[in-house]
Design a protein around this motif. Structure first.
Motif, mmCIF file in Angstrom:
data_model
loop_
_atom_site.group_PDB
_atom_site.id
_atom_site.type_symbol
_atom_site.label_atom_id
_atom_site.label_comp_id
_atom_site.label_asym_id
_atom_site.label_seq_id
_atom_site.Cartn_x
_atom_site.Cartn_y
_atom_site.Cartn_z
ATOM 1 N N PRO A 151 0.818 -1.223 0.000
ATOM 2 C CA PRO A 151 0.000 0.000 0.000
ATOM 3 C C PRO A 151 0.854 1.276 0.000
ATOM 4 O O PRO A 151 1.967 1.279 0.521
ATOM 5 N N ILE A 152 0.329 2.329 -0.600
ATOM 6 C CA ILE A 152 1.013 3.630 -0.600
ATOM 7 C C ILE A 152 0.760 4.326 0.736
ATOM 8 O O ILE A 152 1.653 4.928 1.317
ATOM 9 N N LEU A 153 -0.478 4.202 1.217
ATOM 10 C CA LEU A 153 -0.843 4.882 2.462
ATOM 11 C C LEU A 153 -0.528 4.002 3.675
ATOM 12 O O LEU A 153 -1.033 2.881 3.774
ATOM 13 N N ALA A 154 0.288 4.534 4.577
ATOM 14 C CA ALA A 154 0.594 3.811 5.813
ATOM 15 C C ALA A 154 -0.657 3.809 6.696
ATOM 16 O O ALA A 154 -1.562 4.617 6.495
ATOM 17 N N ALA A 155 -0.687 2.898 7.668
ATOM 18 C CA ALA A 155 -1.855 2.769 8.541
ATOM 19 C C ALA A 155 -2.209 4.096 9.212
ATOM 20 O O ALA A 155 -3.373 4.469 9.325
ATOM 21 N N ARG A 156 -1.172 4.856 9.614
ATOM 22 C CA ARG A 156 -1.493 6.103 10.321
ATOM 23 C C ARG A 156 -2.046 7.168 9.370
ATOM 24 O O ARG A 156 -2.867 7.980 9.752
ATOM 25 N N ASP A 157 -1.612 7.108 8.090
ATOM 26 C CA ASP A 157 -2.196 8.017 7.088
ATOM 27 C C ASP A 157 -3.669 7.667 6.868
ATOM 28 O O ASP A 157 -4.526 8.543 6.771
ATOM 29 N N GLN A 158 -3.928 6.375 6.791
ATOM 30 C CA GLN A 158 -5.320 5.927 6.590
ATOM 31 C C GLN A 158 -6.210 6.407 7.733
ATOM 32 O O GLN A 158 -7.314 6.894 7.500
ATOM 33 N N ASP A 159 -5.692 6.304 8.957
ATOM 34 C CA ASP A 159 -6.476 6.741 10.124
ATOM 35 C C ASP A 159 -6.754 8.234 10.049
ATOM 36 O O ASP A 159 -7.867 8.690 10.316
ATOM 37 N N ALA A 160 -5.714 9.001 9.667
ATOM 38 C CA ALA A 160 -5.872 10.466 9.590
ATOM 39 C C ALA A 160 -6.904 10.837 8.521
ATOM 40 O O ALA A 160 -7.750 11.704 8.738
ATOM 41 N N VAL A 161 -6.844 10.157 7.377
ATOM 42 C CA VAL A 161 -7.784 10.464 6.290
ATOM 43 C C VAL A 161 -9.211 10.045 6.680
ATOM 44 O O VAL A 161 -10.164 10.781 6.464
ATOM 45 N N ARG A 162 -9.331 8.881 7.319
ATOM 46 C CA ARG A 162 -10.659 8.428 7.776
ATOM 47 C C ARG A 162 -11.299 9.466 8.690
ATOM 48 O O ARG A 162 -12.487 9.753 8.599
ATOM 49 N N LYS A 163 -10.473 10.033 9.527
ATOM 50 C CA LYS A 163 -10.968 11.049 10.469
ATOM 51 C C LYS A 163 -11.464 12.276 9.692
ATOM 52 O O LYS A 163 -12.533 12.817 9.966
ATOM 53 N N GLU A 164 -10.664 12.699 8.704
ATOM 54 C CA GLU A 164 -11.070 13.837 7.857
ATOM 55 C C GLU A 164 -12.381 13.523 7.131
ATOM 56 O O GLU A 164 -13.250 14.390 6.983
ATOM 57 N N PHE A 165 -12.512 12.289 6.688
ATOM 58 C CA PHE A 165 -13.685 11.903 5.894
ATOM 59 C C PHE A 165 -14.982 11.865 6.709
ATOM 60 O O PHE A 165 -16.067 11.707 6.153
ATOM 61 N N GLN A 166 -14.871 12.017 8.012
ATOM 62 C CA GLN A 166 -16.098 12.125 8.813
ATOM 63 C C GLN A 166 -16.886 13.364 8.403
ATOM 64 O O GLN A 166 -18.080 13.480 8.668
ATOM 65 N N ARG A 167 -16.195 14.301 7.730
ATOM 66 C CA ARG A 167 -16.865 15.541 7.301
ATOM 67 C C ARG A 167 -17.529 15.402 5.925
ATOM 68 O O ARG A 167 -18.145 16.344 5.444
ATOM 69 N N ILE A 168 -17.381 14.252 5.288
ATOM 70 C CA ILE A 168 -18.015 14.042 3.981
ATOM 71 C C ILE A 168 -19.539 14.067 4.154
ATOM 72 O O ILE A 168 -20.071 13.502 5.095
ATOM 73 N N GLN A 169 -20.202 14.779 3.223
ATOM 74 C CA GLN A 169 -21.661 14.930 3.383
ATOM 75 C C GLN A 169 -22.485 14.294 2.273
ATOM 76 O O GLN A 169 -23.715 14.285 2.358
#
Lengths: 142, 69
Positions: free
Chosen positions: A2-20
């Motif tokens: 994978p290109i995205l490390a586990a911690r990057d995935q966690d950070a992006v998932r958190k950001e994506f909580q704002r997806i509407q």
């Protein structure tokens, strides 16, 4: 790998909580023009899309899907179009690493809502535009 | 790119394209990209570095202003 490390995935998932709402990422790949970069770009987009089920991915080959590529105004590969309720005209040319990666994530979130984070004064000025505005932003990964 | 893409969402008249300069050297050369970020609006107004929202908007408005104004 994978290109995205586990911690990057966690950070992006958190950001994506704002997806509407739903977002479509249209990826343009052409093996013969820029094989390595197109593969990297496609993999990165798929990894991002896997983090939230409101994100879908479509891959187009400019040589085969000529008409649609032209409609999107894409003349370079690799490229990504970020679409929400409509095509807002947001394009990424090149693999969005580093700084551009956070802009891609931000583009997904703003396209999902259609609600830009700008001051009321800016929005009012933009509403009064009488001509088309094409903004190019050149950057590098670091 | 952040301001540009938010402006694209705000107005149907605005598009925002991020270009990875090292992957597109010909394009970067033709726009004389020496430092990043470099912003080019309507091939008419350009600047380097991040600008606050009000100044960025001013650049956008200059790019659509009638010639000579």
């Amino acid at each position: 790998m994978p290109i995205l490390a586990a911690r990057d995935q966690d950070a992006v998932r958190k950001e994506f909580q704002r997806i509407q709402g739903p977002v479509k990422l249209v990826v343009f790949s052409q093996e013969l023009v820029a094989g390595d970069l197109c593969r990297q770009n496609e993999q990165l987009v798929r990894e991002v899309a896997e983090l939230d089920d409101r994100i879908t991915v479509e891959v187009l080959n400019p040589q085969i899907d000529r008409e649609r590529t032209e409609q999107y105004g894409v003349d370079q590969v690799p490229a990504i179009v970020v679409e929400g309720a409509r095509d807002y005209g947001i394009r990424f040319f090149g693999v969005p690493h580093g700084y551009e990666f956070s802009n891609l994530i931000d583009a997904i979130i703003v396209a999902s809502s259609g609600e830009p984070q700008l001051t009321e004064a800016t929005k009012a000025s933009l509403a009064g535009l009488t001509g088309d505005v094409h903004i190019k932003v050149f950057s590098t990964p670091t | 790119m952040r301001l540009a893409q938010h402006m694209a969402v705000a107005s149907e008249r605005v598009t925002a394209t991020a270009i990875e300069a090292t992957e597109f050297p010909d394009l970067s050369r033709s726009y004389r990209v020496m430092a990043v970020p470099k912003i080019v609006i309507n091939d008419r107004v350009e600047f380097e570095g991040a600008l606050p929202e009000a100044q960025f908007l001013d650049a956008v408005l200059r790019a659509v202003a009638p010639a000579g104004s």
